[in-house]
Write an enzyme that holds these catalytic residues in place. Sequence first.
Site, short mmCIF file in Angstrom:
data_model
loop_
_atom_site.label_atom_id
_atom_site.label_comp_id
_atom_site.label_asym_id
_atom_site.label_seq_id
_atom_site.Cartn_x
_atom_site.Cartn_y
_atom_site.Cartn_z
N ASP A 677 17.60 48.83 53.20
CA ASP A 677 17.52 47.55 53.92
C ASP A 677 16.93 47.76 55.31
O ASP A 677 16.11 46.96 55.77
CB ASP A 677 18.92 46.93 54.02
CG ASP A 677 18.87 45.49 54.49
OD1 ASP A 677 18.15 44.69 53.88
OD2 ASP A 677 19.56 45.18 55.47
N LYS A 681 13.36 46.38 57.16
CA LYS A 681 13.32 45.69 58.45
C LYS A 681 12.31 46.32 59.40
O LYS A 681 11.55 45.61 60.06
CB LYS A 681 14.72 45.71 59.08
CG LYS A 681 15.73 44.86 58.33
CD LYS A 681 17.13 44.95 58.94
CE LYS A 681 18.11 44.07 58.19
NZ LYS A 681 19.47 44.12 58.77
#
Length: 812
Positions: A677, A681
């Site tokens: 994740d 980003k």
Amino acid sequence: MQVLKFGGSSVATAENMFRVLNLAEAAARHAPTVVVVSALGGVTDALIAAGRRAAAADGSYRDLLRELELRHLEAVRGLLPLTGQSAALSLIKTNCNELESLCDGVFALGELSARTLDRLVGYGELLSSRLVAAGLGARGTAHQWLDSRQLIRTDARYGHATVDFAATNPLIQAAATGEVALYVAPGFVAGAPDGTTTTLGRGGSDYTAAIFAGALGAEKLEIWTDVSGMMTADPRLVRAARPIARISYQEAMELSHFGAKVLYPPTIQPVMKSGIPLWIKNTFAPEDAGTLVEVAPPANQAFVRGISSIGPVALLRLEGSGMVGVPGFSRRLFAALAREQVNVILITQSSSEHSICVAVSTPDADRAQHAADQEFAAEISSGLLDPLDREDELAIVALVGEQMKNHPGISGRMFGALGQNGVNIRAIAQGSSEKNISTVIRQQDVRKAINVLHETFFEATTRQVNVVVAGVGNVGRKLLEQLARQQPWLREKLRLNLRVVGLANSRQFVLDENGLDLTNWEAALAAGPALDLDQLTTSLLALNLRNTVFVDVTASPTVAQTYAGLLARSVAVVACNKVAASSEYAQYARLKALAQEFNTQFLFETNVGAGLPVIGTLNDLLRSGDEVQRMQAVLSGTLNFVFNNYDGTRPFAEVVRQAQAEGYTEPDPRLDLTGTDVARKILILAREAGYPLEMPDVENDPFLPAACLEGDVPAFYEQLAAHEAHFKGLYDAAANQGKKLRFVASFENGQARVGLQSVAPGHDLYSLQGKDNAVLFYTNRYVEQPLVIKGAGAGAEVTASGVFADVLRAAH
């Protein structure tokens, strides 16, 4: 002297006629009054249908005539006392017998001439005006019935006769200057030189009233109908439409020409020529002010007076190099259309003379195309002209205002507002008087276009935004709570009317163009159909609502696939879902390009820092001319929570369970703990900084043992417990140096990487608490000391607030 005209809806029933009688008597108490009456609503169409059926040897015309007779007899019984009904009933029967004899003759001949049709349809006004006169007589009101056929003289052009005003005016003046104060006359009908009945065509009863008013030099003409005057837009399309208090004759005619059916422009010529004020009033709400149509209304701030539309229309385009510099092409085109009696609604021609466009009513399109093809057959066959191009299913939307010529930028605001909502303009026309700016658009975009323009020019204080939310989990629920709570504040402070018109979860969806009740949205969603994303997006686009924002609060790749189609229809997309922005760079770039091409927004602030203004700040730096040299960031509230709460006194697995229980992790915590994740980003931030990276370009240094990634979630927790020594060792190694563990994302020299690092005291990432995130931007301006953005980077409440902020950006 004053003239009052009552339309078909005003006299449709006995109850309505009582209203007419009251209004007529009240008017006559103030000044001598002529009342002009239309046929009962729907009667004229029924008479035409009866005549056509008779001509076609269809005996059902008798059924129509019987229905009409019964309707008028019922009106008599409802309007007059029993003792006064006999004469009126006899009159109705006599006229209906004449009608039947007339249609019997048509049936026998198998032919319905224009002359016979005029006589036939004229009975509607003759009967209604006689009923009104009978009603006045029953109330003891002095009055006189005038036969318009004897007073309005015309030529013998049946169906649309031309008035001989030199003969007509003296007859009216002589007839309406008697001893009574109230006169009743049938509208629509007139008389040819030989005494036969003629009719005055479309809007004929209005025309009759204007003829009487002009001949008598009336102080005013009142048109009584079923609406309270002319409106800024069609109230059936625009809920916020408002009455127009005062309007010029020219503006009224422009609006009426383009679909505002309150008036038919040619019919008001006699009063316009004489400068007689014209009031449009509502029979069913006589206390409403209505609209005053006058020669020169006082100037006010409403430089746009109204918005109107007409459709469906077809656009015919004649073009080719053979037109350039050759005179006569326009004349030949219009002459060909005139021969076919095709009315041209709009004309536009390029300055290069290479093409000319005309808009015609769709029912006329086939005849218009055939006429043009025939006229220019030689030029088309020789290649001088291209074959005639035709577009159907179009409409014309017009902006009308006398004062527009004195206000620059009206066209720009008009086209900008339409463009922002994906309304494509096929042709434009603006008269030299600048009273009218007309655009040709798709028929299906009319409702949206008129609402957008009405909002732009008449509702500057309020902007309606229509929101669809996909995903009603933790973040979605918080978002809906925030929207519901903030709606009054948004209306008051930002002048935004923000409505949720659609919701979807993984099972069902619901759409309601009127807006969903956010206090009861769960019941509405539960009653909705099964989720089909294609059906959802198709239905949403079919609604074609203005200022639409689609909000994706899921993690679904399938939902992300809908973005392109939505952006291409100028629907803004707000994505909490990271799939799209972190997918293949070509797809990311395509979505950004679509948003720019179709003048809408693709916003995904919460992809990186939940509610933190990370992407917005980065874009502001770049737009202001700065350049990013490197970035360092803690971008996982989950990992920061875990490493802030793990000190070796509790098992690492227990801390991870706590993070999941408090809602800081995905349902599968491995998505957070593997750093995938975070890699997404930093990839998104690098792309926003201008670097075309792909996901494999982001180096990921995992800290989880490989065994932790095998099996399901319960197996994951078992492996965490089994490898407690590994996690304790990582903590001790950092703690022994006085450092803290942070999972850091970094970007420098075009390279991105994520991994666990030991951070020393004094570093901006050292003091992060709880689930905080932080992003450090080192730029040409921020060299030694970075620009730091720090705050809560996880949690449904702050993530929802970030989505909310993006919705507001899209709304503006």
